[in-house]
Structure formats: C-alpha cells, structure tokens
Scaffold this motif. Structure first.
Motif, PDB file in Angstrom:
ATOM      1  N   VAL A 143       0.868  -0.536   0.126  1.00 23.67           N
ATOM      2  CA  VAL A 143       0.050  -0.181   0.094  1.00 23.67           C
ATOM      3  C   VAL A 143       0.917   0.711   0.097  1.00 23.67           C
ATOM      4  O   VAL A 143       1.735   1.518   0.632  1.00 23.67           O
ATOM      5  CB  VAL A 143      -0.975  -0.026   0.892  1.00 23.67           C
ATOM      6  N   VAL A 144       0.582   1.947  -1.112  1.00 21.37           N
ATOM      7  CA  VAL A 144       1.186   3.484  -1.217  1.00 21.37           C
ATOM      8  C   VAL A 144      -0.013   4.589  -0.011  1.00 21.37           C
ATOM      9  O   VAL A 144      -0.361   4.612  -0.624  1.00 21.37           O
ATOM     10  CB  VAL A 144       1.603   3.452  -1.420  1.00 21.37           C
ATOM     11  N   LEU A 145       0.820   5.213   0.561  1.00 15.51           N
ATOM     12  CA  LEU A 145       0.069   6.495   0.961  1.00 15.51           C
ATOM     13  C   LEU A 145       0.428   7.807  -0.102  1.00 15.51           C
ATOM     14  O   LEU A 145       1.826   8.039   0.728  1.00 15.51           O
ATOM     15  CB  LEU A 145       0.150   7.160   2.736  1.00 15.51           C
ATOM     16  N   GLY A 146       0.122   8.395  -1.142  1.00 11.21           N
ATOM     17  CA  GLY A 146       0.620   8.778  -1.230  1.00 11.21           C
ATOM     18  C   GLY A 146      -0.656  10.284  -1.693  1.00 11.21           C
ATOM     19  O   GLY A 146      -1.120  10.867  -0.751  1.00 11.21           O
ATOM     20  N   LEU A 269      -4.372  13.595  -0.865  1.00 10.56           N
ATOM     21  CA  LEU A 269      -3.726  12.552  -0.121  1.00 10.56           C
ATOM     22  C   LEU A 269      -4.509  10.967  -0.986  1.00 10.56           C
ATOM     23  O   LEU A 269      -5.776  11.312  -0.780  1.00 10.56           O
ATOM     24  CB  LEU A 269      -3.475  12.452   1.326  1.00 10.56           C
ATOM     25  N   PHE A 270      -4.126  10.043  -1.290  1.00  8.28           N
ATOM     26  CA  PHE A 270      -4.256   9.047  -1.624  1.00  8.28           C
ATOM     27  C   PHE A 270      -3.494   7.294  -1.372  1.00  8.28           C
ATOM     28  O   PHE A 270      -2.396   7.231  -0.839  1.00  8.28           O
ATOM     29  CB  PHE A 270      -4.760   8.337  -2.692  1.00  8.28           C
ATOM     30  N   ALA A 271      -4.774   6.606  -1.212  1.00  5.31           N
ATOM     31  CA  ALA A 271      -4.384   5.450  -0.915  1.00  5.31           C
ATOM     32  C   ALA A 271      -4.111   4.110  -1.866  1.00  5.31           C
ATOM     33  O   ALA A 271      -4.834   4.580  -2.878  1.00  5.31           O
ATOM     34  CB  ALA A 271      -5.008   4.726   0.360  1.00  5.31           C
ATOM     35  N   ALA A 272      -3.383   3.883  -2.341  1.00  8.17           N
ATOM     36  CA  ALA A 272      -2.588   3.621  -3.353  1.00  8.17           C
ATOM     37  C   ALA A 272      -1.801   1.623  -3.092  1.00  8.17           C
ATOM     38  O   ALA A 272      -2.054   1.685  -2.212  1.00  8.17           O
ATOM     39  CB  ALA A 272      -1.374   3.780  -4.899  1.00  8.17           C
ATOM     40  N   THR A 273      -2.436   0.579  -3.990  1.00  7.85           N
ATOM     41  CA  THR A 273      -2.864  -0.421  -4.437  1.00  7.85           C
ATOM     42  C   THR A 273      -2.815  -1.043  -5.636  1.00  7.85           C
ATOM     43  O   THR A 273      -2.477  -0.410  -6.466  1.00  7.85           O
ATOM     44  CB  THR A 273      -3.982  -1.559  -3.258  1.00  7.85           C
ATOM     45  N   ARG A 274      -2.197  -1.830  -5.801  1.00  5.40           N
ATOM     46  CA  ARG A 274      -2.218  -3.014  -6.856  1.00  5.40           C
ATOM     47  C   ARG A 274      -3.329  -3.241  -7.369  1.00  5.40           C
ATOM     48  O   ARG A 274      -4.154  -4.305  -6.008  1.00  5.40           O
ATOM     49  CB  ARG A 274      -1.492  -3.936  -7.088  1.00  5.40           C
ATOM     50  N   ARG A 275      -3.814  -3.286  -8.806  1.00  8.87           N
ATOM     51  CA  ARG A 275      -5.092  -3.988  -9.607  1.00  8.87           C
ATOM     52  C   ARG A 275      -5.931  -4.615  -8.887  1.00  8.87           C
ATOM     53  O   ARG A 275      -5.311  -5.743 -10.079  1.00  8.87           O
ATOM     54  CB  ARG A 275      -6.453  -2.779 -10.318  1.00  8.87           C
ATOM     55  N   THR A 276      -6.857  -4.837  -8.603  1.00  9.70           N
ATOM     56  CA  THR A 276      -6.528  -6.448  -8.740  1.00  9.70           C
ATOM     57  C   THR A 276      -8.849  -6.206  -8.975  1.00  9.70           C
ATOM     58  O   THR A 276      -9.029  -6.249  -8.527  1.00  9.70           O
ATOM     59  CB  THR A 276      -6.761  -7.740  -7.353  1.00  9.70           C
ATOM     60  N   GLU A 277      -9.591  -7.858  -9.382  1.00 13.26           N
ATOM     61  CA  GLU A 277     -10.423  -8.295  -9.609  1.00 13.26           C
ATOM     62  C   GLU A 277     -11.436  -7.973  -8.308  1.00 13.26           C
ATOM     63  O   GLU A 277     -12.203  -8.076  -8.067  1.00 13.26           O
ATOM     64  CB  GLU A 277     -10.526  -9.223 -10.464  1.00 13.26           C
ATOM     65  N   THR A 278     -10.734  -8.521  -7.070  1.00 12.19           N
ATOM     66  CA  THR A 278     -11.092  -9.425  -6.596  1.00 12.19           C
ATOM     67  C   THR A 278     -10.499  -8.534  -5.326  1.00 12.19           C
ATOM     68  O   THR A 278      -9.089  -8.816  -4.730  1.00 12.19           O
ATOM     69  CB  THR A 278     -11.234 -10.893  -5.584  1.00 12.19           C
ATOM     70  N   ALA A 279     -11.257  -7.599  -3.936  1.00 12.50           N
ATOM     71  CA  ALA A 279     -10.431  -7.172  -2.791  1.00 12.50           C
ATOM     72  C   ALA A 279      -9.641  -8.203  -1.818  1.00 12.50           C
ATOM     73  O   ALA A 279      -9.893  -8.770  -1.673  1.00 12.50           O
ATOM     74  CB  ALA A 279     -11.070  -6.357  -2.125  1.00 12.50           C
ATOM     75  N   ASN A 280      -8.643  -7.432  -1.565  1.00 17.40           N
ATOM     76  CA  ASN A 280      -7.918  -8.371  -1.234  1.00 17.40           C
ATOM     77  C   ASN A 280      -7.601  -7.790   0.700  1.00 17.40           C
ATOM     78  O   ASN A 280      -7.743  -6.863   0.949  1.00 17.40           O
ATOM     79  CB  ASN A 280      -5.655  -8.516  -1.420  1.00 17.40           C
TER      80      ASN A 280
END
Length: 305
Positions: A143-146, A269-280
């Motif tokens: 996760v990135v807080l950017g 300010l945003f939280a970034a994650t890798r995009r997946t069809e199903t949320a981890n």
C-alpha cells in the motif's frame, strides 16, 4: 515451464536498470540474480538483456517476454487475492510506504488501529519523500500513502488502484507575532522570504506553479524538504512557509497558520494498491484504517489567525 520467480527477477532488472540494483531490492546477491536470469535465458533460448553503458536494457525478445510476464504476475496476484477473499481473513504481513508529512496525523493512528483490530498483522512502514508507486507495481510494498497536487498533471502507473483519502490544503505559516489575522492572498507572499521544498519535489513544483499563476516568482532563501526545518524557520521569524495542513501539529507553539484566500493549493492524499478484480482483505484493511484516520484528522481544526 517458465519459473515465476525468474520472470519477477527479469521485471525487477528492467525496472532498476541493472542486475546489482535489482539484487539489492530483492535482498539477493548479484551472482544469484545473474544465475537465475541465465537459467531463464536457457528456458526461452534467446538473449533477454544487453549491455547499455553502465546499465542493462531489454532486447526485443526480452520486451516481448516482459509483456507476458506482467500479465502472468498480475494473474498470480489476482489468484492470491481471490483465495484471501474466500478465506476472508486479514493476513500476517503487509508493507506500507508513506510520506513523512503524513506520519503523525494519519499513519500512526492508522497503524495503532490496525494493531488493535488485527493483532496478527505485522506492518512494515517505509517512510520516504516520494510516493513509491513504482515499488508498488514491483511488489516490494503493498500500500502507498501518496499525494497528488490538483493543479499538476496526474501520472498513475498502469495496474494501480487509487483511493482518495483527503484534500489537504497548504497553509501559510508565520511566527506567532507576525500573523496578519486573516486569510492571505498568495500574491501577498511576493514580498515574503519563503522556506520551501526544492523545485524538484512535488510540493516545490506546486508552490512554484501557483506563485507563477499569481503573477510573481517567489523569493526562496531557504530550500528544504524537511517540514520541521521549515516550521523552525517560520517560528524564528526568518521565513514564511507553505505547509500541508496534515503536517502541522495543532498544539505547536510559536507559529500561526492562515488559509490561502481564493484558490487554495491542494494536495490529494490517496491510498494506492495493486489493482485486482477481487479485493485483498489485508490491503483493504490497511486502506480502511488510513481512510478512518484521514477522516478523523479532517475534523481536527488548526488554530487560525
């Protein structure tokens, strides 16, 4: 059959530019990475890398394989997320990359909440001046807080999901005895000496662009990305600073903050994650904790002049 670990190494070498840099980020020796890439070359029967000065670059065959590797690695990530979602439990480990200016008011409360609600989750936090979106795509952080300034171009890498957290305005910070007692028009700062980040940083670019839009070039006598140093210079009456609201301690003595009149300088300010069809479930829990901390911070008012 191609080895998924070797494909990951190829992608890391392509992103880092050298086997040595890739090895450092993977926690391996350069010899171990070279050995695995040699094995990958034997698997496909063609050269994948070529010397490029002091770095290495992909051959045409390497670029083709990397395109497929990206899809394969994304499918692996999707499979892991789907299994985790079926299990429905937060995992054991996650890594968060965050900006220094967000640690006190957002990161620390979020990590405290995660520790209370998910004690089995061990969080590693990488605090760095630049949002680590490339590290996110490479899988070294989860996760990135950017940040992104609203009046600057957006550049989100492919495969990254962005969740907005908070619009964070830059405030004018001065010594308490020099406060003007009202919102400040940006053009008024044309007569001030500023303490500001370097123009190579996102915040520095945003301030410089906004000042030019207001019709002046700022007088920046103190150049530092260290917000604590900017606030110290402001407290001493040596400079005026433009500092994100989130980075200011509401109880800090000796300074006063004022909003900018008219169009503010805002960072998202945003939280970034890798995009997946199903949320981890693990990354979803981290993002939810960051969102809650950001919401709580937004209701805390700074003392304005």
């Amino acid at each position: 059959m191609l080895d998924i670990r070797r494909l990951h190494m190829l992608r890391t070498v392509a992103a880092r530019g050298s086997i040595t840099a890739a090895a450092q980020s993977l926690g391996l020796s350069a010899g171990a990475v070279s050995q695995q890439l040699s094995a990958l070359r034997q698997d496909v029967g063609v050269d994948l890398l070529r010397p490029d000065g002091r770095t290495v670059a992909l051959t045409e065959e390497g670029r083709v394989l990397l395109e497929h590797a990206d899809r394969i690695l994304a499918a692996m990530e999707e499979a892991e997320s789907a299994i985790a979602a079926v299990r429905g439990t937060v995992g054991a480990n996650a890594t968060l990359a965050a900006l220094p200016s967000t640690v006190a008011r957002i990161v620390a409360p979020a990590l405290t909440a995660l520790d209370a609600h998910h004690p089995q989750l061990t969080m590693t936090c990488l605090v760095t001046d630049r949002a680590q979106l490339r590290e996110l795509t490479l899988g070294t952080v989860d996760v990135v807080l950017g940040q992104r300034y609203h009046h600057l171009p957006e550049a989100t890498p492919r495969g990254v999901e962005v969740s907005p957290l908070l619009d964070d305005p830059l405030l004018v910070v001065t010594a308490a005895d020099r406060a003007v007692g009202r919102p400040v028009a940006l053009r008024e700062l044309a007569t001030h000496t500023l303490a500001a980040p370097p123009a190579t940083t996102e915040c520095g670019q945003a301030i410089l662009h906004a000042c030019h839009q207001a019709g002046f070039a700022p007088t920046t006598r103190y150049v530092t990305a260290d917000i604590a140093a900017q606030l110290t210079l402001a407290r001493a009456g040596l400079a005026t600073a433009l500092v994100p609201r989130t980075a200011i301690d509401p109880t800090a003595p000796g300074i006063r903050t004022s909003p900018l009149e008219g169009d503010p300088i805002l960072r998202l300010l945003f939280a970034a994650t890798r995009r997946t069809e199903t949320a981890n479930p693990t990354t979803a829990a981290v993002v939810a904790a960051l969102r809650t901390a950001a919401r709580q911070h937004s209701t805390t008012q700074l003392p304005m002049t």
